[in-house]
Design a protein around this motif. Sequence first.
Motif, short mmCIF file in Angstrom:
data_model
loop_
_atom_site.label_atom_id
_atom_site.label_comp_id
_atom_site.label_asym_id
_atom_site.label_seq_id
_atom_site.Cartn_x
_atom_site.Cartn_y
_atom_site.Cartn_z
N GLN A 12 0.84 -1.21 0.00
CA GLN A 12 0.00 0.00 0.00
C GLN A 12 0.87 1.26 0.00
N ASN A 13 1.96 1.21 0.78
CA ASN A 13 2.84 2.37 0.88
C ASN A 13 3.52 2.69 -0.45
N ALA A 14 3.98 1.64 -1.15
CA ALA A 14 4.63 1.87 -2.45
C ALA A 14 3.63 2.29 -3.52
N GLY B 245 14.49 -7.64 -0.90
CA GLY B 245 14.42 -7.20 0.48
C GLY B 245 13.81 -5.82 0.66
N LYS B 246 13.57 -5.11 -0.44
CA LYS B 246 12.95 -3.79 -0.40
C LYS B 246 12.24 -3.53 -1.72
N ILE B 247 11.34 -2.58 -1.71
CA ILE B 247 10.71 -2.12 -2.96
C ILE B 247 11.50 -0.91 -3.44
N TYR B 248 12.23 -1.08 -4.53
CA TYR B 248 13.02 0.01 -5.10
C TYR B 248 12.28 0.72 -6.23
N GLY B 249 11.27 0.07 -6.82
CA GLY B 249 10.56 0.68 -7.93
C GLY B 249 11.45 0.87 -9.15
N ASN C 195 13.28 4.96 -2.91
CA ASN C 195 12.88 4.29 -4.14
C ASN C 195 12.82 5.28 -5.29
N TRP C 196 12.66 4.74 -6.48
CA TRP C 196 12.72 5.59 -7.68
C TRP C 196 11.45 6.40 -7.88
N MET C 197 10.35 6.01 -7.26
CA MET C 197 9.15 6.86 -7.31
C MET C 197 9.41 8.16 -6.57
N GLN C 198 10.06 8.04 -5.40
CA GLN C 198 10.41 9.24 -4.64
C GLN C 198 11.37 10.12 -5.45
#
Length: 664
Positions: free
Chosen positions: A42-44, A68-72, A130-133
């Motif tokens: 939901q956060n991503a 291990g993480k959502i990097y996008g 992440n790349w969205m940020q």
Amino acid sequence: MDAKIFTLESSLPQYPTFEEGIRRAPDRGFRLTPAQTRVALQNALRYIPVELHEKLAPEFLEELQTRGKIYGYRYRPQGDLKAKPVDQYKGKCLEGKAFQVMIDNNLCFDVALYPYELVTYGETGQVCQNWMQYCLIKKYLEELTHEQTLVIESGHPLGLFASKPDAPRVIITNSMMIGLFDNIKDWEIAAQMGVANYGQMTAGGWMYIGPQGIVHGTFNTLLNAGRQRLNIPSGGNLAGKLFISSGLGGMSGAQPKAADIAGAVSITAEVDYSRIITRHSQGWVKHIACSIPEAFEVAKRGLESGAPTSIAYHGNIVDLLEYALERGIHIDLLSDQTSCHAVYEGGYCPVELSFEERTKLLKEDRYAFASAVDRSLRRHYEVIKGLVARGTYFFDYGNAFMKAIYDSGVHEISKNGIDDKDGFIWPSYVEDIMGPELFDYGYGPFRWVCLSGKDEDLHATDQAAMACIDPNRRAQDRDNYIWIRDAEQNALVVGTKARILYQDAVGRQQIALRFNQMVREGKVGPIMLGRDHHDTAGTDSPFRETSNIKDGSNVMADMAVQCFAGNAARGMSLVALHNGGGVGIGKSINGGFGMVLDGSERVDEILRTAMLWDVMGGVARRSWARNRNAMSTSEEFNQTHANQGYHITLPYLVDDALLDSLLG
């Protein structure tokens, strides 16, 4: 006027290709509960237009479970994010363009440790999560005006808020966790859920300038260690002396270059061969040795000739040191600069594992990996103890190495024999060297970036900075004068055109004002000022920056927070405050700044107050802790700046004989 909506595009970006040979961050495992996993998705997905959720939700879940993480990754721009000249960026104010230069420089292939995972240096130090940020931050910076401030919270651009021209354009905080949860276990959960970003120091503060950013401090440390422990005379160098350490990553990559400039012979152990190749191709280390005998043979030739000789040994530092101890090879100076602030997250490779085995075990069995780390740290401790007994001077280079040894169960390393609050049996380099010789006077890692990207601008600023230094004032000024005089020939630039120069409060102010005048007169393009957060007033950490503060306040974070708040109040262009930089989550609070010089009188007024505040708040705190060099510096400052509205509280010193008679 219609409200502008800042959002990612509703069309799906093409998935980028990953270039061969670019290092990737290790998978440190997936440990979220089903409920936490749901929240992480939901956060991503809240960055993503709803019509793309069905496509991207499974993609993000796969990243979470396998990386291990959502990097996008889908939102990463294609290719190398090499910084361009500032006038090639979109923006409605110079600061908005300047910050884009700095972000891209932090993430370009030449500078970043793991470019695809937004990690600039220090194993886990990210620009944002992440790349969205990243994409959204860029959009905001393109629209930012002199009447707005962009707020960044752990990589998330919270939004634009109305302000004024002499307020900060960007305010950044990273991983400012509530005390009860301020530990690496809870932080890792928060990071995997997408709500915590490890900004390190200058990664999350967008002010990293490659290994050059640490090379001057390392040079100062080695030279002063030689003067203190090896009887090197003032004006002399480390010719014929052997320095051994480990790590050739972002910050640690400065070690062989600094040793070369100091005239030493150095061996730097590194388990990741790609990092050795990077530093060798950049000219930051001269020789590569793939065996221990070869490393020491090359070192022997350098010691006999007296020529600066830097060697990268591909292997584990523990094996190297045990070989030296067994064969009676004398090491003059010894340290370590692996990423022990993330010791159980892959920042330290156990001696029993190859680098590839470390990466595999880190993903598959974190408990087994941690046990291997503890065993290796105990061996590392024992071999250092043996070398020190034979005359080697060991110092902790501020990477939480001795704290990691203590945490592994070797409590005999504690100085007070009770806990870790008073430090350890061997000194931190701040405790013995940087603190009393530099920080207590206010000397710290002042730096600047020529936003034009032009060599001639960097040359002009070097010359202007040198003209502001009186080499006869103090020994430190003489060292710094020589440093900046020789900076160009030492080929220090990696990434965009930048420079570092240790200076005190008055020196920084004078240089900053001179630079702004040069911009005003059209002699150079705009300049971005900053510093490493590792500085006189920027960071509170009992294991590094405040390790030479002995009044009990070394565990307090008031100084760093005050420095951050004061810089914001005085109008620095960018202000940043992070948890954990340098020595790990829960062990440090650090603050930094960025100041864009546009040649205006407005900037002059900010520089006149902010540059002094940024340094002297730390000198004042060190003076109150009864550090003698800080006391004399504060007393002198009171005399020279009283008519400008300054006064620092000075301590009274109690006679030790009185306390001895009272306490027995």
